[in-house]
Design a protein around this motif. Structure first.
Motif, short mmCIF file in Angstrom:
data_model
loop_
_atom_site.label_atom_id
_atom_site.label_comp_id
_atom_site.label_asym_id
_atom_site.label_seq_id
_atom_site.Cartn_x
_atom_site.Cartn_y
_atom_site.Cartn_z
N ILE A 120 10.49 28.47 21.06
CA ILE A 120 9.28 28.02 21.76
C ILE A 120 9.68 26.93 22.74
O ILE A 120 10.19 25.87 22.33
CB ILE A 120 8.24 27.48 20.75
N ARG A 121 9.44 27.18 24.01
CA ARG A 121 9.72 26.16 25.04
C ARG A 121 8.39 25.59 25.51
O ARG A 121 7.69 26.20 26.32
CB ARG A 121 10.50 26.77 26.20
N ASN A 122 8.04 24.44 25.01
CA ASN A 122 6.81 23.75 25.35
C ASN A 122 7.09 22.70 26.43
O ASN A 122 8.25 22.49 26.80
CB ASN A 122 6.20 23.12 24.10
N SER A 153 -6.29 27.86 19.99
CA SER A 153 -4.94 27.88 20.52
C SER A 153 -4.09 28.75 19.59
O SER A 153 -4.47 29.01 18.45
CB SER A 153 -4.36 26.46 20.62
N TYR A 155 3.45 24.19 15.50
CA TYR A 155 3.83 24.05 16.89
C TYR A 155 2.97 24.99 17.73
O TYR A 155 2.85 26.18 17.43
CB TYR A 155 5.32 24.37 17.08
N GLN A 156 2.39 24.44 18.77
CA GLN A 156 1.52 25.22 19.64
C GLN A 156 2.36 26.06 20.59
O GLN A 156 3.42 25.61 21.07
CB GLN A 156 0.61 24.30 20.43
N LEU A 157 1.89 27.26 20.89
CA LEU A 157 2.56 28.14 21.84
C LEU A 157 1.90 27.95 23.21
O LEU A 157 0.92 28.61 23.55
CB LEU A 157 2.46 29.60 21.39
N TRP A 158 2.43 27.03 24.00
CA TRP A 158 1.84 26.73 25.30
C TRP A 158 1.90 27.93 26.24
O TRP A 158 1.05 28.08 27.11
CB TRP A 158 2.58 25.54 25.93
N PRO A 173 6.72 26.38 30.18
CA PRO A 173 6.39 26.99 28.88
C PRO A 173 6.78 28.46 28.80
O PRO A 173 6.51 29.25 29.71
CB PRO A 173 4.87 26.82 28.78
N GLU A 231 -0.68 29.13 17.45
CA GLU A 231 0.26 28.21 16.80
C GLU A 231 1.15 28.96 15.82
O GLU A 231 0.76 30.00 15.29
CB GLU A 231 -0.50 27.12 16.03
N ARG A 283 5.39 34.68 28.90
CA ARG A 283 5.01 33.54 29.74
C ARG A 283 3.62 33.79 30.29
O ARG A 283 3.13 34.92 30.32
CB ARG A 283 6.01 33.33 30.88
#
Length: 233
Positions: A87-89, A109, A120-123, A76, A111, A24
């Motif tokens: 992945i929790r965006n 970024s 999917y982006q890793l926020w 995130p 991904e 995180r």
């Protein structure tokens, strides 16, 4: 006289075979807590002290803003174990088995690209160009120190007694291996998990995506309430 036998302890359930590693953004969490505190202070003050439509407008704004702050700062997270990447965006939860990961890509970024073509982006693992530049400077200084190529500072016949080569304190430990930004270290960990488990049978499956209705629902309700109040004002 015989003494009763001691009862054997109850068997403990086995530990989970696949423990998650959680990643995180500490900066995002700190910023989210601060923003929630400010929004709560201003909103509650407007509700308590406001007149006419002000308390209702403040309430609707809080219902809209609070979920969005949570979505982009506190929510995130990236969870990884030997089977899959979770992945929790802000508005989605994406579960990707390692067998479906094509590559983990880092640019402006971070991904994950899956074999079906989606990405999917890793926020929770934001890229910091500043941190990368800082790590590159530290790596350059460390390389000079390890190779003995840095010169000592001399002025008026004085040698630097406190600082040695490369501006490092004398006796300071020279880091082993390349210096990496924190987000790049996380991506290195994820790539190591991918390399180790992408062919494992338990790491196969389909990519699943779930929308975060617990975030979108309250935010939408706040937006609708705010729009009604503004329209009827």
């Amino acid at each position: 006289m015989t003494t009763p036998d001691h009862e054997s302890p109850a068997p403990q359930p086995p530990a989970s075979e696949f423990k998650d590693r959680a990643y995180r953004s500490s900066g995002g969490i700190a910023g989210g807590v601060l923003l929630l505190a400010i929004a709560g202070w201003l909103g509650i003050d407007a509700i308590v002290s406001g007149h006419g439509r002000t308390p209702w407008l403040a309430l609707a704004t809080m219902i809209l803003v609070a979920p969005l702050i949570v979505a982009f700062t506190l929510r995130p997270a990236v969870h990884a174990n030997e089977e899959r990447l979770r992945i929790r965006n802000p508005f989605r939860i994406v579960v990707v088995p390692w067998g479906e990961v094509l590559l983990l890509r880092s640019g402006y970024s971070n991904e994950v690209v899956v074999k079906s073509g989606g990405k999917y982006q890793l926020w929770a693992v934001p890229v910091s160009l500043r941190a990368r530049k800082k790590a590159a400077r530290q790596e350059a200084r460390g390389a000079m120190d390890r190779s003995g190529g840095a010169s000592r500072v001399a002025a008026g016949g004085r040698l630097s007694g406190v600082f040695g080569r490369g501006g490092l304190p004398t006796g300071a430990a020279v880091p082993e291996g390349p210096v990496r930004a924190e987000s790049d270290k996380v991506m290195d960990d994820l790539r190591a998990l991918l390399e180790a488990h992408e062919q494992v049978e338990t790491a196969q499956g389909e990519v699943t995506v779930r929308w975060a209705y617990e975030i979108a629902g309250p935010a939408l309700a706040g937006a609708v309430l705010l729009a009604i109040l503004v329209a009827t004002g």
